[in-house]
Design a protein around this motif. Structure first.
Motif, mmCIF file in Angstrom:
data_model
loop_
_atom_site.group_PDB
_atom_site.id
_atom_site.type_symbol
_atom_site.label_atom_id
_atom_site.label_comp_id
_atom_site.label_asym_id
_atom_site.label_seq_id
_atom_site.Cartn_x
_atom_site.Cartn_y
_atom_site.Cartn_z
ATOM 1 N N PRO A 246 0.812 -1.229 0.000
ATOM 2 C CA PRO A 246 0.000 0.000 0.000
ATOM 3 C C PRO A 246 0.844 1.277 0.000
ATOM 4 O O PRO A 246 0.326 2.358 -0.273
ATOM 5 C CB PRO A 246 -0.817 -0.105 1.300
ATOM 6 N N MET A 247 2.131 1.145 0.321
ATOM 7 C CA MET A 247 2.989 2.334 0.398
ATOM 8 C C MET A 247 3.488 2.781 -0.977
ATOM 9 O O MET A 247 4.064 3.851 -1.107
ATOM 10 C CB MET A 247 4.209 2.060 1.286
ATOM 11 N N LEU A 248 3.270 1.948 -1.985
ATOM 12 C CA LEU A 248 3.813 2.273 -3.306
ATOM 13 C C LEU A 248 2.725 2.689 -4.290
ATOM 14 O O LEU A 248 1.567 2.291 -4.170
ATOM 15 C CB LEU A 248 4.580 1.064 -3.876
ATOM 16 N N GLU A 249 3.131 3.495 -5.238
ATOM 17 C CA GLU A 249 2.260 3.961 -6.324
ATOM 18 C C GLU A 249 2.633 3.163 -7.575
ATOM 19 O O GLU A 249 3.805 3.088 -7.933
ATOM 20 C CB GLU A 249 2.527 5.462 -6.544
ATOM 21 N N TYR A 250 1.620 2.546 -8.188
ATOM 22 C CA TYR A 250 1.910 1.646 -9.299
ATOM 23 C C TYR A 250 1.410 2.172 -10.633
ATOM 24 O O TYR A 250 0.358 2.818 -10.693
ATOM 25 C CB TYR A 250 1.232 0.286 -9.056
ATOM 26 N N GLN A 251 2.154 1.852 -11.665
ATOM 27 C CA GLN A 251 1.638 1.940 -13.034
ATOM 28 C C GLN A 251 1.974 0.588 -13.637
ATOM 29 O O GLN A 251 3.101 0.334 -14.058
ATOM 30 C CB GLN A 251 2.330 3.056 -13.801
ATOM 31 N N SER A 252 0.987 -0.285 -13.609
ATOM 32 C CA SER A 252 1.269 -1.687 -13.843
ATOM 33 C C SER A 252 0.082 -2.374 -14.502
ATOM 34 O O SER A 252 -1.057 -1.943 -14.340
ATOM 35 C CB SER A 252 1.562 -2.305 -12.473
ATOM 36 N N MET A 253 0.363 -3.449 -15.226
ATOM 37 C CA MET A 253 -0.722 -4.165 -15.907
ATOM 38 C C MET A 253 -0.410 -5.655 -15.978
ATOM 39 O O MET A 253 0.749 -6.064 -15.965
ATOM 40 C CB MET A 253 -0.911 -3.607 -17.309
ATOM 41 N N SER A 254 -1.474 -6.446 -16.040
ATOM 42 C CA SER A 254 -1.320 -7.893 -16.150
ATOM 43 C C SER A 254 -1.751 -8.368 -17.528
ATOM 44 O O SER A 254 -2.774 -7.929 -18.057
ATOM 45 C CB SER A 254 -2.186 -8.597 -15.106
ATOM 46 N N PHE A 255 -0.951 -9.271 -18.090
ATOM 47 C CA PHE A 255 -1.278 -9.958 -19.341
ATOM 48 C C PHE A 255 -1.773 -11.343 -18.968
ATOM 49 O O PHE A 255 -1.012 -12.140 -18.424
ATOM 50 C CB PHE A 255 -0.034 -10.057 -20.238
ATOM 51 N N TRP A 256 -3.028 -11.615 -19.192
ATOM 52 C CA TRP A 256 -3.659 -12.887 -18.816
ATOM 53 C C TRP A 256 -3.832 -13.707 -20.089
ATOM 54 O O TRP A 256 -4.585 -13.325 -20.987
ATOM 55 C CB TRP A 256 -4.995 -12.600 -18.155
ATOM 56 N N MET A 257 -3.104 -14.819 -20.129
ATOM 57 C CA MET A 257 -3.023 -15.581 -21.379
ATOM 58 C C MET A 257 -3.486 -17.016 -21.151
ATOM 59 O O MET A 257 -2.858 -17.752 -20.391
ATOM 60 C CB MET A 257 -1.550 -15.548 -21.796
ATOM 61 N N PRO A 258 -4.582 -17.443 -21.794
ATOM 62 C CA PRO A 258 -5.014 -18.832 -21.647
ATOM 63 C C PRO A 258 -4.212 -19.728 -22.583
ATOM 64 O O PRO A 258 -3.900 -19.324 -23.707
ATOM 65 C CB PRO A 258 -6.482 -18.785 -22.067
ATOM 66 N N LEU A 259 -3.888 -20.938 -22.127
ATOM 67 C CA LEU A 259 -3.118 -21.859 -22.965
ATOM 68 C C LEU A 259 -4.037 -22.877 -23.647
ATOM 69 O O LEU A 259 -3.596 -23.876 -24.181
ATOM 70 C CB LEU A 259 -2.025 -22.542 -22.133
ATOM 71 N N GLN A 260 -5.325 -22.635 -23.573
ATOM 72 C CA GLN A 260 -6.330 -23.319 -24.386
ATOM 73 C C GLN A 260 -7.416 -22.267 -24.596
ATOM 74 O O GLN A 260 -7.291 -21.161 -24.084
ATOM 75 C CB GLN A 260 -6.888 -24.587 -23.691
ATOM 76 N N GLU A 261 -8.443 -22.611 -25.323
ATOM 77 C CA GLU A 261 -9.506 -21.619 -25.491
ATOM 78 C C GLU A 261 -10.040 -21.209 -24.111
ATOM 79 O O GLU A 261 -10.086 -22.027 -23.193
ATOM 80 C CB GLU A 261 -10.621 -22.245 -26.330
ATOM 81 N N ALA A 262 -10.416 -19.968 -23.964
ATOM 82 C CA ALA A 262 -11.074 -19.525 -22.720
ATOM 83 C C ALA A 262 -12.418 -18.916 -23.088
ATOM 84 O O ALA A 262 -12.517 -18.107 -24.023
ATOM 85 C CB ALA A 262 -10.221 -18.496 -21.994
ATOM 86 N N ASN A 263 -13.451 -19.336 -22.384
ATOM 87 C CA ASN A 263 -14.794 -18.802 -22.645
ATOM 88 C C ASN A 263 -15.551 -18.753 -21.308
ATOM 89 O O ASN A 263 -14.993 -19.108 -20.265
ATOM 90 C CB ASN A 263 -15.524 -19.666 -23.688
ATOM 91 N N GLU A 264 -16.799 -18.355 -21.358
ATOM 92 C CA GLU A 264 -17.528 -18.211 -20.090
ATOM 93 C C GLU A 264 -17.757 -19.553 -19.403
ATOM 94 O O GLU A 264 -17.919 -19.618 -18.188
ATOM 95 C CB GLU A 264 -18.851 -17.475 -20.318
ATOM 96 N N ALA A 265 -17.746 -20.654 -20.180
ATOM 97 C CA ALA A 265 -17.977 -21.976 -19.588
ATOM 98 C C ALA A 265 -16.769 -22.467 -18.786
ATOM 99 O O ALA A 265 -16.918 -23.248 -17.847
ATOM 100 C CB ALA A 265 -18.325 -22.983 -20.679
ATOM 101 N N ASN A 266 -15.554 -22.020 -19.152
ATOM 102 C CA ASN A 266 -14.389 -22.521 -18.411
ATOM 103 C C ASN A 266 -13.649 -21.442 -17.626
ATOM 104 O O ASN A 266 -12.569 -21.690 -17.086
ATOM 105 C CB ASN A 266 -13.439 -23.316 -19.329
ATOM 106 N N GLY A 267 -14.227 -20.250 -17.556
ATOM 107 C CA GLY A 267 -13.622 -19.239 -16.677
ATOM 108 C C GLY A 267 -12.731 -18.253 -17.390
ATOM 109 O O GLY A 267 -11.585 -18.044 -16.994
ATOM 110 N N CYS A 268 -13.246 -17.610 -18.449
ATOM 111 C CA CYS A 268 -12.477 -16.524 -19.065
ATOM 112 C C CYS A 268 -12.570 -15.284 -18.171
ATOM 113 O O CYS A 268 -13.356 -15.234 -17.227
ATOM 114 C CB CYS A 268 -13.000 -16.204 -20.472
ATOM 115 N N MET A 269 -11.796 -14.283 -18.496
ATOM 116 C CA MET A 269 -11.784 -13.069 -17.683
ATOM 117 C C MET A 269 -13.006 -12.190 -17.963
ATOM 118 O O MET A 269 -13.503 -12.134 -19.088
ATOM 119 C CB MET A 269 -10.523 -12.258 -17.991
ATOM 120 N N GLN A 270 -13.459 -11.504 -16.902
ATOM 121 C CA GLN A 270 -14.533 -10.516 -17.044
ATOM 122 C C GLN A 270 -14.077 -9.237 -16.347
ATOM 123 O O GLN A 270 -13.424 -9.305 -15.300
ATOM 124 C CB GLN A 270 -15.819 -11.029 -16.395
#
Ligand code: NI
Length: 271
Positions: free
Chosen positions: A132-156
């Motif tokens: 909490p003491m730090l200020e961030y400019q940061s991002m996450s790259f979320w990469m599925p190693l198979q198809e990702a969809n709403e049935a198996n938990g893609c990102m929302q």
């Protein structure tokens, strides 16, 4: 190795406006195959368990109990072939483009949702895990190693939520033995689901509210996450994240026993 992707002005504008972006391919199919083999190997070995790097994100992480959401922090430490791939080079280049400065790697992690199983990853902001003491400019790259969809938990994602401060979080189910965090009161009607082909990715800001559903499919949902950002700076206005201080996880106990204490807020992650 040169980056093979450059974002358009429209994509850059969209990222800053919405707090997330979806790309159909971060790397080649050959590389995804290689990553999937490494990924399955380290989960089969439970690599890093004794050091607290492998644990159950959504459960109490007891031995002999099936993990709800097995996670490995810093998988590239246990499978070095994951680093310096085209995916990694492209993520760094994209982050630099989005941030307008040279982005540096600040962590990678892997979250497996077993077939027909696996808990949802509740709504949260990644920054709630950090210092909490730090200020961030940061991002996450979320990469599925198979198809990702709403049935198996893609990102929302909730569009525009990256403009919020870090919201109040608590351990999942209010259980301090659980590492994973959640925040309450998210308006789910605003959520945008981002299905992806294998090796596509979503990119989200450290404050963008996000969620991934359970895996109701008959194949494992493998997600590989890389975090890139600018060097964090000291915050001018103090804040505290008491939800991290309240945690008493088996993972931290293992790390302490291995002489490798996890600093609260450092390199913790989720999804
Ligand atoms: Ni997350």
């Amino acid at each position: 190795m040169q980056a093979t992707i450059q974002l358009s002005e429209e994509q850059i504008r969209q990222y800053h406006d919405q707090g997330f972006l979806s790309l159909p391919a971060l790397t080649t199919p050959e590389e995804i195959e290689l990553m999937r083999e490494a990924y399955d190997r380290i989960f089969a070995e439970r690599a890093g368990r004794e050091r607290g790097d492998q644990f159950d994100l959504a459960g109490s992480d007891e031995e002999g109990k099936q993990a709800a959401l097995p996670q490995i922090l810093s998988p590239s430490k246990y499978a070095p072939e994951l680093a310096n791939l085209q995916a990694w080079v492209n993520a760094k280049a994209i982050a630099s483009q989005l941030l307008g400065g040279e982005a540096i790697y600040s962590g990678d992690h892997a979250i497996l949702k077993p077939a027909g199983h696996g808990a949802p990853t509740p709504w949260h902001q990644d920054e709630a895990y950090w210092d909490p003491m730090l200020e961030y400019q940061s991002m996450s790259f979320w990469m599925p190693l198979q198809e990702a969809n709403e049935a198996n938990g893609c990102m929302q994602f909730v569009p525009g939520s990256h403009k919020l401060e870090v919201l109040e979080h608590h351990s999942i189910n209010h259980d301090p033995r659980v590492h994973g965090l959640e925040t309450d009161g998210v308006d789910e009607t605003q959520a945008v689901a981002c299905p992806l082909p294998p090796g596509g990715c979503t990119i989200h800001d450290s404050r963008t509210l996000h969620y991934a559903g359970p895996n109701r499919s008959d194949v494992p949902r493998r997600a590989y996450i890389m975090v890139f950002g600018l060097e964090p700076s000291e915050r001018k206005t103090p804040r505290s994240f008491p939800w991290n201080d309240k945690k008493k996880t088996a993972r931290d106990a293992r790390a302490r026993e291995a002489g490798d204490p996890k600093v609260p807020g450092a390199s913790s992650a989720d999804d």
